[in-house]
Design an enzyme around this catalytic site. Structure first.
Site, mmCIF file in Angstrom:
data_model
loop_
_atom_site.group_PDB
_atom_site.id
_atom_site.type_symbol
_atom_site.label_atom_id
_atom_site.label_comp_id
_atom_site.label_asym_id
_atom_site.label_seq_id
_atom_site.Cartn_x
_atom_site.Cartn_y
_atom_site.Cartn_z
ATOM 1 N N HIS A 107 -41.009 44.822 86.473
ATOM 2 C CA HIS A 107 -41.149 45.930 87.426
ATOM 3 C C HIS A 107 -39.862 46.746 87.580
ATOM 4 O O HIS A 107 -39.460 47.117 88.689
ATOM 5 C CB HIS A 107 -41.629 45.422 88.772
ATOM 6 N N HIS A 177 -48.578 48.430 93.545
ATOM 7 C CA HIS A 177 -48.810 46.985 93.483
ATOM 8 C C HIS A 177 -49.540 46.471 94.731
ATOM 9 O O HIS A 177 -49.235 45.385 95.236
ATOM 10 C CB HIS A 177 -47.474 46.263 93.304
ATOM 11 N N GLU A 314 -53.527 47.028 89.037
ATOM 12 C CA GLU A 314 -52.376 47.901 88.818
ATOM 13 C C GLU A 314 -52.624 48.768 87.578
ATOM 14 O O GLU A 314 -52.531 48.290 86.449
ATOM 15 C CB GLU A 314 -51.118 47.063 88.619
#
Length: 346
Positions: A107, A177, A314
């Site tokens: 991420h 998320h 996602e």
């Protein structure tokens, strides 16, 4: 339709975090906080008209800061994982933060999700958040200017529009998320939620959750959600992919043409009667079933968060795309604009 702006909290350095609440004419609302450009709540009625917040998350700014779950946050500069934290743009190799087990970049090193974004109300149903990522932050090339717009319509659609542009050639992969629980997290896990994914293929991973490069058919496997089934029906199947991840944490390849808005998923919860549809113009979607949530954190309204108390969908480019030439690519030249739209409809 209305948007309100209120104080939410202060960060440890004194930076103020604001809460923006968008409410439509059906009394459905979405709450966005500027820390991480986070979708902090999404409140809608159940089959009896009782309003409930279907986003798993936190009341406290301390939890938003310390939690590693990325709950509701905007993720960037590269959502999901990069093998070894390395990739090439042209002939130049970049080494970025290896924040997962000292191996992978997860991420984007949590850069975008950790930042406090600037925000303004741009309409009676929309909030615009902006963030500037300096060249070299977490190792990624380019000064990147990012804009995220949350818009809630009277069709009960929460539309998220992403836009980013860099002054150097770079990789860009943005997502949200959010963990959903259509019964609200107070009702327990999501294993009885019924899910349909409009995805005929998925990308298997190695032990570090990095795609192997294979694009595998879901047919006849525990990954087949082409027909509606309960999330928990096959989650404990004797499948190496599920055993390694303690459940689903995999990219699915969305059917249809990338770049065009299309249906990705449908989810229903029979107990509450709530439904969720997801639409996106991106090539992939990560199904994550909260496999590593372990009861160590307390969420909103004092709910102790346990394994599988939420699911994520996602929307994204595939994980490790820059190192997988056969995947749809997400390298953007200097000045080239990344744009994407995801819609969550209740």
């Amino acid at each position: 339709m209305s948007v309100t702006k209120t104080h939410y909290a202060f960060m440890p350095d004194g930076t103020e975090v604001h809460l923006f609440t968008i409410t439509n004419n059906n009394e459905i609302s979405a709450g966005i906080i500027t820390k991480g450009a986070t979708l902090n709540s999404f409140t809608c009625p159940d089959k009896n008209g009782v309003m409930g917040d279907i986003i798993m998350g936190f009341d406290s700014i301390d939890n938003h800061i310390t939690s590693g779950t990325y709950t509701g946050q905007v993720i960037g500069q590269y959502a999901n994982r990069l093998c070894g934290g390395r990739f090439k743009v042209g002939d130049t190799e970049y080494q970025v933060t290896q924040n997962e087990k000292g191996k992978t970049c997860l991420h984007g090193g949590a850069e975008y999700s950790s930042a406090v974004w600037k925000a303004i109300i741009i309409d009676d149903n929309a909030v615009e958040l902006t963030y500037h990522s300096p060249d070299g932050k977490e190792g990624f090339p380019g000064n990147v200017d990012v804009t995220v717009v949350y818009r809630l319509t009277d069709r009960n659609e929460l539309e998220i529009n992403y836009k980013a542009v860099s002054d150097k050639d770079t990789i860009i992969n943005l997502t949200n998320h959010a963990y959903f629980n259509l019964g609200t997290p107070a009702a327990g896990d999501v294993l009885d939620h019924e899910l349909q994914l409009f995805c005929d293929y998925f990308t298997p991973t190695d032990a570090d959750s990095i795609p192997t490069g294979e694009i595998r058919s879901v047919k006849g496997t525990a990954f087949d959600f082409t027909e509606t089934k309960k999330i928990g029906r096959d989650i404990a199947a004797d499948d190496e992919q599920l055993i390694m991840c303690r459940g689903y944490d995999h990219n699915f390849c969305v059917n249809g043409e990338a770049g065009k808005l299309r249906l990705v998923a449908k989810v229903t919860d029979e107990k509450s009667g709530r439904k969720l549809e997801v639409m996106s113009d991106l090539p992939g979607v990560q199904l994550y079933t909260g496999n590593f949530i372990d009861g160590s954190e307390t969420g909103k309204d004092g709910v102790v968060l346990q394994q599988h108390y939420g699911f994520c969908l996602e929307t994204q480019y595939y994980p490790d795309t820059p190192n997988q030439p056969s995947f749809p690519q997400c390298t953007f030249k200097a000045g080239e604009v990344f744009k994407s739209t995801t819609i969550f409809k209740v």
